[in-house]
Design a protein around this motif. Structure first.
Motif, PDB file in Angstrom:
ATOM      1  N   LYS A 192       0.991  -1.362   0.011  1.00  0.00           N
ATOM      2  CA  LYS A 192      -0.051  -0.058   0.046  1.00  0.00           C
ATOM      3  C   LYS A 192       0.910   1.311   0.146  1.00  0.00           C
ATOM      4  O   LYS A 192       0.268   2.342  -0.322  1.00  0.00           O
ATOM      5  CB  LYS A 192      -0.926  -0.001   1.121  1.00  0.00           C
ATOM      6  CG  LYS A 192      -0.454  -0.216   2.449  1.00  0.00           C
ATOM      7  CD  LYS A 192      -1.487  -0.360   3.519  1.00  0.00           C
ATOM      8  CE  LYS A 192      -0.582  -0.432   4.954  1.00  0.00           C
ATOM      9  NZ  LYS A 192      -1.946  -0.972   6.048  1.00  0.00           N
ATOM     10  N   SER A 218       3.651   3.306  -3.789  1.00  0.00           N
ATOM     11  CA  SER A 218       3.538   4.652  -4.759  1.00  0.00           C
ATOM     12  C   SER A 218       4.175   5.581  -4.161  1.00  0.00           C
ATOM     13  O   SER A 218       4.591   6.801  -4.941  1.00  0.00           O
ATOM     14  CB  SER A 218       1.812   5.073  -5.209  1.00  0.00           C
ATOM     15  OG  SER A 218       1.208   5.356  -3.984  1.00  0.00           O
ATOM     16  N   ASN A 226      -3.213  -8.015 -10.783  1.00  0.00           N
ATOM     17  CA  ASN A 226      -3.803  -6.812 -10.213  1.00  0.00           C
ATOM     18  C   ASN A 226      -2.822  -5.925  -9.796  1.00  0.00           C
ATOM     19  O   ASN A 226      -3.003  -4.482 -10.165  1.00  0.00           O
ATOM     20  CB  ASN A 226      -4.861  -7.090  -9.123  1.00  0.00           C
ATOM     21  CG  ASN A 226      -5.877  -8.051  -9.337  1.00  0.00           C
ATOM     22  OD1 ASN A 226      -6.167  -8.092 -10.595  1.00  0.00           O
ATOM     23  ND2 ASN A 226      -6.320  -8.705  -8.559  1.00  0.00           N
ATOM     24  N   GLU A 227      -1.652  -6.201  -9.232  1.00  0.00           N
ATOM     25  CA  GLU A 227      -0.613  -5.255  -8.983  1.00  0.00           C
ATOM     26  C   GLU A 227       0.004  -4.721 -10.221  1.00  0.00           C
ATOM     27  O   GLU A 227       0.372  -3.844 -10.105  1.00  0.00           O
ATOM     28  CB  GLU A 227       0.454  -5.937  -8.077  1.00  0.00           C
ATOM     29  CG  GLU A 227      -0.032  -6.240  -6.610  1.00  0.00           C
ATOM     30  CD  GLU A 227      -0.600  -5.318  -5.904  1.00  0.00           C
ATOM     31  OE1 GLU A 227      -0.443  -3.995  -6.205  1.00  0.00           O
ATOM     32  OE2 GLU A 227      -1.604  -5.480  -5.132  1.00  0.00           O
ATOM     33  N   HIS A 259      -0.990  -4.613 -13.187  1.00  0.00           N
ATOM     34  CA  HIS A 259      -2.152  -3.471 -13.967  1.00  0.00           C
ATOM     35  C   HIS A 259      -2.156  -2.062 -13.403  1.00  0.00           C
ATOM     36  O   HIS A 259      -2.287  -1.047 -13.810  1.00  0.00           O
ATOM     37  CB  HIS A 259      -3.675  -4.283 -14.025  1.00  0.00           C
ATOM     38  CG  HIS A 259      -3.565  -5.144 -15.041  1.00  0.00           C
ATOM     39  ND1 HIS A 259      -4.446  -5.482 -16.162  1.00  0.00           N
ATOM     40  CD2 HIS A 259      -2.680  -6.291 -15.305  1.00  0.00           C
ATOM     41  CE1 HIS A 259      -4.119  -6.349 -17.005  1.00  0.00           C
ATOM     42  NE2 HIS A 259      -2.959  -6.869 -16.503  1.00  0.00           N
ATOM     43  N   SER A 260      -2.197  -1.980 -11.867  1.00  0.00           N
ATOM     44  CA  SER A 260      -2.374  -0.901 -10.934  1.00  0.00           C
ATOM     45  C   SER A 260      -0.932  -0.200 -11.246  1.00  0.00           C
ATOM     46  O   SER A 260      -1.190   0.989 -11.697  1.00  0.00           O
ATOM     47  CB  SER A 260      -2.211  -1.353  -9.307  1.00  0.00           C
ATOM     48  OG  SER A 260      -3.385  -1.590  -9.124  1.00  0.00           O
ATOM     49  N   GLN A 282      -0.990   1.516 -14.765  1.00  0.00           N
ATOM     50  CA  GLN A 282      -1.796   2.564 -14.957  1.00  0.00           C
ATOM     51  C   GLN A 282      -1.414   3.910 -13.997  1.00  0.00           C
ATOM     52  O   GLN A 282      -2.289   4.846 -14.069  1.00  0.00           O
ATOM     53  CB  GLN A 282      -3.169   2.209 -14.785  1.00  0.00           C
ATOM     54  CG  GLN A 282      -3.825   1.205 -15.814  1.00  0.00           C
ATOM     55  CD  GLN A 282      -5.028   0.433 -15.346  1.00  0.00           C
ATOM     56  OE1 GLN A 282      -5.806   0.741 -14.505  1.00  0.00           O
ATOM     57  NE2 GLN A 282      -5.521  -0.164 -16.207  1.00  0.00           N
ATOM     58  N   HIS A 283      -0.534   3.382 -13.118  1.00  0.00           N
ATOM     59  CA  HIS A 283      -0.111   4.497 -12.324  1.00  0.00           C
ATOM     60  C   HIS A 283       0.384   5.855 -12.914  1.00  0.00           C
ATOM     61  O   HIS A 283       1.431   5.897 -13.804  1.00  0.00           O
ATOM     62  CB  HIS A 283       1.005   4.343 -10.831  1.00  0.00           C
ATOM     63  CG  HIS A 283       1.071   5.144  -9.988  1.00  0.00           C
ATOM     64  ND1 HIS A 283       1.812   6.080 -10.031  1.00  0.00           N
ATOM     65  CD2 HIS A 283       0.541   4.927  -8.893  1.00  0.00           C
ATOM     66  CE1 HIS A 283       1.871   6.745  -8.901  1.00  0.00           C
ATOM     67  NE2 HIS A 283       0.953   6.221  -8.124  1.00  0.00           N
TER      68      HIS A 283
END
Length: 160
Positions: free
Chosen positions: A80, A83, A110-111, A113-114, A117-118
């Motif tokens: 978490k 970023s 999922n990680e 793809h996150s 897209q960040h």
């Protein structure tokens, strides 16, 4: 006289030209092999490697450049905060365990793809490394590509 010639040859050459340095972030789930990968690239031993708590930074030397790799731990309580460490990155290495369970592979997808897209990473070069290819349960590269839905996120116009 011989020592003098050697000294003169050394002192007159000057320092080697500096190699460019690039800041790279290395992410992936716990157990994917991020620390082992970096230890191997730095020619360090891999005995006693455990999960990374927080992050670590290693300078990985290559003949033409140095990669300053910021490895971020993959545990749920650390992910978490990933970023917060993205700023200034010039590239991303995403490591996944190609022999992991379907559930863990979905979590890795999922990680990934996150990260793709960040806002701080979406324009950067990504290296997606399917690690643990030596394990019997390892998926082939085309299976990893399919499981991670890489083509759909990188090439939206090629969706089937």
């Amino acid at each position: 006289p011989r020592q003098e010639r050697c000294f003169r040859a050394l002192c007159c050459k000057g320092p080697p030209p500096p190699r460019p340095e690039y800041d790279v972030v290395c992410i992936g789930l716990t157990g994917a092999g991020k620390t082992s990968l970096l230890s191997r690239l730095c020619s360090e031993g891999s005995d006693g490697i455990g999960p990374t708590t927080g992050f670590s930074i290693k300078a990985v030397p290559f003949p033409n450049a140095i990669l300053n790799v910021k490895e971020l731990g993959g545990a749920d309580n650390i992910k978490k905060y990933w970023s917060r460490y993205y700023q200034g990155s010039q590239g991303v290495v995403f490591v996944l365990d190609s022999a992991s369970s379907d559930e863990d592979l979905e979590a890795a997808r999922n990680e990934l793809h996150s990260a793709l897209q960040h806002p701080q990473l979406c324009t950067l070069p990504f290296l997606i490394l399917a690690n643990h290819q030596d394990k019997p349960a390892a998926r082939a590269p085309n299976q990893v590509t399919y499981a991670m839905l890489i083509n759909s996120i990188l090439c939206p116009s090629k969706r089937n």
